[in-house]
Design a protein around this motif. Structure first.
Motif, PDB file in Angstrom:
ATOM      1  N   ILE A 251      54.759  61.090  27.566  1.00 57.25           N
ATOM      2  CA  ILE A 251      55.805  60.109  28.250  1.00 57.25           C
ATOM      3  C   ILE A 251      57.144  60.238  27.669  1.00 57.25           C
ATOM      4  O   ILE A 251      57.196  60.239  26.477  1.00 57.25           O
ATOM      5  CB  ILE A 251      55.232  58.758  28.414  1.00 57.25           C
ATOM      6  N   ASP A 252      58.133  60.204  28.362  1.00 56.85           N
ATOM      7  CA  ASP A 252      59.504  60.126  27.903  1.00 56.85           C
ATOM      8  C   ASP A 252      59.723  58.640  27.154  1.00 56.85           C
ATOM      9  O   ASP A 252      59.189  57.630  27.811  1.00 56.85           O
ATOM     10  CB  ASP A 252      60.297  60.133  29.086  1.00 56.85           C
ATOM     11  N   PRO A 253      59.826  58.747  26.031  1.00 59.72           N
ATOM     12  CA  PRO A 253      59.990  57.546  25.193  1.00 59.72           C
ATOM     13  C   PRO A 253      61.013  56.329  25.861  1.00 59.72           C
ATOM     14  O   PRO A 253      60.696  55.349  25.851  1.00 59.72           O
ATOM     15  CB  PRO A 253      60.627  57.947  23.776  1.00 59.72           C
ATOM     16  N   SER A 254      62.024  56.873  26.525  1.00 59.61           N
ATOM     17  CA  SER A 254      62.965  56.150  27.055  1.00 59.61           C
ATOM     18  C   SER A 254      62.245  55.339  28.369  1.00 59.61           C
ATOM     19  O   SER A 254      62.492  54.000  28.426  1.00 59.61           O
ATOM     20  CB  SER A 254      64.280  56.610  27.680  1.00 59.61           C
ATOM     21  N   LEU A 255      61.451  56.206  29.130  1.00 57.08           N
ATOM     22  CA  LEU A 255      60.925  55.438  30.198  1.00 57.08           C
ATOM     23  C   LEU A 255      59.702  54.557  29.739  1.00 57.08           C
ATOM     24  O   LEU A 255      59.403  53.413  30.206  1.00 57.08           O
ATOM     25  CB  LEU A 255      60.204  56.528  31.168  1.00 57.08           C
ATOM     26  N   HIS A 256      58.926  54.976  28.627  1.00 58.29           N
ATOM     27  CA  HIS A 256      58.078  53.896  28.169  1.00 58.29           C
ATOM     28  C   HIS A 256      58.722  52.524  27.449  1.00 58.29           C
ATOM     29  O   HIS A 256      58.118  51.776  28.093  1.00 58.29           O
ATOM     30  CB  HIS A 256      57.415  54.641  26.895  1.00 58.29           C
ATOM     31  N   ILE A 257      59.633  52.869  26.894  1.00 57.13           N
ATOM     32  CA  ILE A 257      60.481  51.580  26.516  1.00 57.13           C
ATOM     33  C   ILE A 257      61.148  50.615  27.685  1.00 57.13           C
ATOM     34  O   ILE A 257      60.945  49.384  27.362  1.00 57.13           O
ATOM     35  CB  ILE A 257      61.462  51.969  25.401  1.00 57.13           C
ATOM     36  N   ARG A 258      61.640  51.307  28.434  1.00 59.35           N
ATOM     37  CA  ARG A 258      62.012  50.665  29.690  1.00 59.35           C
ATOM     38  C   ARG A 258      60.928  49.960  30.198  1.00 59.35           C
ATOM     39  O   ARG A 258      61.208  48.770  30.832  1.00 59.35           O
ATOM     40  CB  ARG A 258      62.862  51.477  30.727  1.00 59.35           C
ATOM     41  N   THR A 259      59.929  50.650  30.409  1.00 57.27           N
ATOM     42  CA  THR A 259      58.726  49.847  31.121  1.00 57.27           C
ATOM     43  C   THR A 259      58.410  48.325  30.544  1.00 57.27           C
ATOM     44  O   THR A 259      58.220  47.711  31.071  1.00 57.27           O
ATOM     45  CB  THR A 259      57.531  50.894  31.507  1.00 57.27           C
ATOM     46  N   MET A 260      58.209  48.806  29.052  1.00 58.84           N
ATOM     47  CA  MET A 260      57.974  47.636  28.199  1.00 58.84           C
ATOM     48  C   MET A 260      58.747  46.549  28.260  1.00 58.84           C
ATOM     49  O   MET A 260      58.406  45.310  28.428  1.00 58.84           O
ATOM     50  CB  MET A 260      57.597  48.131  26.786  1.00 58.84           C
ATOM     51  N   GLN A 261      60.264  46.859  28.278  1.00 61.33           N
ATOM     52  CA  GLN A 261      61.013  45.884  28.473  1.00 61.33           C
ATOM     53  C   GLN A 261      61.076  44.855  29.758  1.00 61.33           C
ATOM     54  O   GLN A 261      61.017  43.772  29.596  1.00 61.33           O
ATOM     55  CB  GLN A 261      62.441  46.554  28.431  1.00 61.33           C
ATOM     56  N   ASN A 290      61.110  57.571  16.759  1.00 64.17           N
ATOM     57  CA  ASN A 290      60.727  56.702  16.041  1.00 64.17           C
ATOM     58  C   ASN A 290      62.153  55.502  16.073  1.00 64.17           C
ATOM     59  O   ASN A 290      61.735  54.257  16.082  1.00 64.17           O
ATOM     60  CB  ASN A 290      60.383  57.080  14.695  1.00 64.17           C
ATOM     61  N   SER A 291      63.260  55.827  15.883  1.00 62.19           N
ATOM     62  CA  SER A 291      64.317  54.863  15.963  1.00 62.19           C
ATOM     63  C   SER A 291      64.349  54.166  17.042  1.00 62.19           C
ATOM     64  O   SER A 291      64.931  53.014  16.993  1.00 62.19           O
ATOM     65  CB  SER A 291      65.617  55.728  15.359  1.00 62.19           C
ATOM     66  N   GLN A 292      64.183  54.936  18.053  1.00 67.73           N
ATOM     67  CA  GLN A 292      64.126  54.116  19.525  1.00 67.73           C
ATOM     68  C   GLN A 292      63.294  52.924  19.632  1.00 67.73           C
ATOM     69  O   GLN A 292      63.482  52.220  20.137  1.00 67.73           O
ATOM     70  CB  GLN A 292      63.958  55.095  20.571  1.00 67.73           C
ATOM     71  N   TYR A 293      61.936  53.421  19.098  1.00 65.07           N
ATOM     72  CA  TYR A 293      60.733  52.289  19.057  1.00 65.07           C
ATOM     73  C   TYR A 293      61.176  51.264  18.063  1.00 65.07           C
ATOM     74  O   TYR A 293      60.872  50.050  18.557  1.00 65.07           O
ATOM     75  CB  TYR A 293      59.481  52.807  18.950  1.00 65.07           C
ATOM     76  N   VAL A 294      61.439  51.702  17.037  1.00 65.37           N
ATOM     77  CA  VAL A 294      61.998  50.662  15.817  1.00 65.37           C
ATOM     78  C   VAL A 294      63.085  49.488  16.480  1.00 65.37           C
ATOM     79  O   VAL A 294      62.945  48.364  16.248  1.00 65.37           O
ATOM     80  CB  VAL A 294      62.460  51.187  14.696  1.00 65.37           C
ATOM     81  N   GLU A 295      63.948  50.037  17.164  1.00 61.92           N
ATOM     82  CA  GLU A 295      64.926  49.318  17.764  1.00 61.92           C
ATOM     83  C   GLU A 295      64.533  48.209  18.744  1.00 61.92           C
ATOM     84  O   GLU A 295      64.716  47.141  18.721  1.00 61.92           O
ATOM     85  CB  GLU A 295      66.067  50.115  18.219  1.00 61.92           C
ATOM     86  N   PHE A 296      63.330  48.860  19.325  1.00 57.40           N
ATOM     87  CA  PHE A 296      62.877  47.928  20.639  1.00 57.40           C
ATOM     88  C   PHE A 296      61.900  47.023  19.846  1.00 57.40           C
ATOM     89  O   PHE A 296      61.984  45.801  20.430  1.00 57.40           O
ATOM     90  CB  PHE A 296      62.100  48.813  21.380  1.00 57.40           C
ATOM     91  N   ILE A 297      61.074  47.238  18.907  1.00 52.76           N
ATOM     92  CA  ILE A 297      60.287  46.320  18.461  1.00 52.76           C
ATOM     93  C   ILE A 297      61.054  45.326  17.727  1.00 52.76           C
ATOM     94  O   ILE A 297      60.867  44.225  17.691  1.00 52.76           O
ATOM     95  CB  ILE A 297      59.415  47.083  17.327  1.00 52.76           C
ATOM     96  N   ASN A 298      62.167  45.476  16.913  1.00 50.51           N
ATOM     97  CA  ASN A 298      63.030  44.634  16.108  1.00 50.51           C
ATOM     98  C   ASN A 298      63.425  43.685  17.158  1.00 50.51           C
ATOM     99  O   ASN A 298      63.423  42.526  17.025  1.00 50.51           O
ATOM    100  CB  ASN A 298      64.045  45.490  15.652  1.00 50.51           C
ATOM    101  N   ALA A 299      63.784  44.262  18.447  1.00 52.37           N
ATOM    102  CA  ALA A 299      64.263  43.162  19.627  1.00 52.37           C
ATOM    103  C   ALA A 299      63.363  42.394  20.298  1.00 52.37           C
ATOM    104  O   ALA A 299      63.642  41.084  20.490  1.00 52.37           O
ATOM    105  CB  ALA A 299      65.216  43.888  20.364  1.00 52.37           C
ATOM    106  N   HIS A 300      62.136  42.608  20.072  1.00 53.61           N
ATOM    107  CA  HIS A 300      61.056  41.879  20.524  1.00 53.61           C
ATOM    108  C   HIS A 300      59.965  41.635  19.342  1.00 53.61           C
ATOM    109  O   HIS A 300      58.877  41.547  19.541  1.00 53.61           O
ATOM    110  CB  HIS A 300      60.381  42.593  21.756  1.00 53.61           C
ATOM    111  N   ALA A 301      60.288  41.105  18.467  1.00 52.85           N
ATOM    112  CA  ALA A 301      59.430  41.103  17.275  1.00 52.85           C
ATOM    113  C   ALA A 301      58.330  40.031  17.632  1.00 52.85           C
ATOM    114  O   ALA A 301      57.169  40.454  16.936  1.00 52.85           O
ATOM    115  CB  ALA A 301      60.549  40.766  15.886  1.00 52.85           C
ATOM    116  N   GLU A 302      58.427  39.339  18.434  1.00 44.77           N
ATOM    117  CA  GLU A 302      57.483  38.043  18.484  1.00 44.77           C
ATOM    118  C   GLU A 302      56.351  38.850  19.275  1.00 44.77           C
ATOM    119  O   GLU A 302      55.318  37.834  19.506  1.00 44.77           O
ATOM    120  CB  GLU A 302      58.081  36.729  18.920  1.00 44.77           C
TER     121      GLU A 302
END
Length: 368
Positions: A251-261, A290-302
């Protein structure tokens, strides 16, 4: 054992000025997670491994498991002090009258309460002094929701309130489509209401294996997950493996991250499990991704929980568990201090289960 470890073990009788510090910062204990603890956690000198394994299968898909006491010891040795004790949601069925292991299992999997009972009996018999264990109900057949409350009552009658979690249970797991499993239908999800109501009242989280999709259609099963989240907004839902599976390796990481957002924005009851090494093998091992996911996880750490997804079949050794802890902790080492404390050191886990523990604060650069 290397020379430094030998010196520490011998009580530091030789000239090693930092010996006391090395000893103190190399070992985790439950006392570090006491609300009264005032010592900070130094990420430069202490382990980046998660302290919470919220996804650990003490029982395998078939056959015997590693002994319970050994698994608890392995967790402690790895610095993992809080463990969710899973069975296996669906196990391979045995052939009638067959003796032993070889050739005695069919290719069909089916939900069973057997492993949950084994885990509870082992917990009652052996306990755990240095590692905090939470028992999880993995028996639930989501295709037959009318059977779930009876089995929950059976476990409560036999073991009281030991079970405080439900999962990992399979809503859609493509890896088992050839083993008799199929995705749960929308109509069936609507029939979950009775047992979901009890889980809500008991504040019991539900951990779902729900594939997001596959390589041909990355969001193929997303509507099923959204149906659960929409229909049961007051239940805590943990989405296993961020929806990733071996069938969804591209899966395109950008699509995956947008979906989770979008999911996080719509559904306040959703948390995500970071277990299973496929996340590292397919995604986190690539620095740009990895840097894309780290930024996303940091922004939604809870919203995140850590785990190994280790399956304790009897042929496994401590090195196997340690490797899974290591692989599944690598992304955590890149997180900012807030996310590391909430996820790796377990504050999200403690909050979710209302446990009487507190993750230590992270030392500032000026801290000793």
């Amino acid at each position: 054992m290397n020379i430094k470890q030998m010196l520490i073990a011998m009580g530091c009788v030789f000239l090693l000025s930092s010996c006391e510090t090395i000893s103190a910062t190399s070992v985790r204990s439950l006392a570090m997670f006491s609300p009264e603890n005032s010592q900070c956690y130094n990420r430069q000198r202490q382990s980046n491994y998660f302290a919470v394994d919220s996804h650990h299968h003490f029982q395998p898909f078939r056959g015997d498991a590693v002994p319970f006491n050994k698994l608890v010891n392995w967790a402690e040795r790895a610095g993992v002090l809080f463990v969710n004790v899973y069975g296996i949601g669906q196990i391979y069925t045995r052939k009638s009258g067959c003796v032993g292991e070889r050739g005695c299992y069919t290719h069909v999997i089916a939900p069973s309460i057997e492993n949950d009972i084994k885990n509870a009996n082992n917990y009652v018999k052996h306990g755990a002094d240095k590692v905090h264990l939470t028992l999880s109900m993995t028996f639930a057949d989501l295709h037959k929701p009318d059977t779930i409350l009876a089995n929950m009552a059976l476990l409560e009658e036999e073991f009281g309130d030991l079970f405080r979690w439900m999962g990992e249970v399979n809503m859609v797991k493509a890896a088992h489509f050839d083993n008799g499993h199929q995705a749960v239908s929308m109509d069936t999800i609507a029939k979950w209401q009775p047992f979901m109501q009890v889980l809500q009242e008991k504040k019991t989280p539900l951990a779902l294996h729900a594939d997001l999709g596959d390589n041909e259609a990355p969001l193929r099963y997303l509507p099923l997950l959204e149906e659960v989240l929409t229909r049961y907004p007051d239940n805590d839902i943990i989405w296993m493996h961020m929806g990733i599976s071996k069938e969804l390796s591209r899966i395109d990481p950008s699509l995956h991250i947008r979906t989770m957002q979008k999911l996080f924005a719509r559904y306040k009851n959703l948390k995500v499990d970071l277990s299973w090494r496929i996340l590292y093998d397919y995604y986190f091992s690539f620095p740009t991704v990895n840097s894309q996911y780290v930024e996303f996880i940091n922004a939604h750490a809870e919203r995140f929980l850590p785990g190994s997804d280790f399956v304790a079949s009897k042929n496994k050794r401590f090195a196997d568990y340690k490797e899974e802890v290591d692989i599944n902790s690598r992304v955590l080492a890149s997180l900012d201090d807030n996310a590391f404390r909430r996820i790796a050191l377990g504050q999200n886990y403690f909050d979710l289960l209302e446990l009487p523990y507190r993750a230590p604060e992270i030392c500032t650069t000026a801290s000793p």
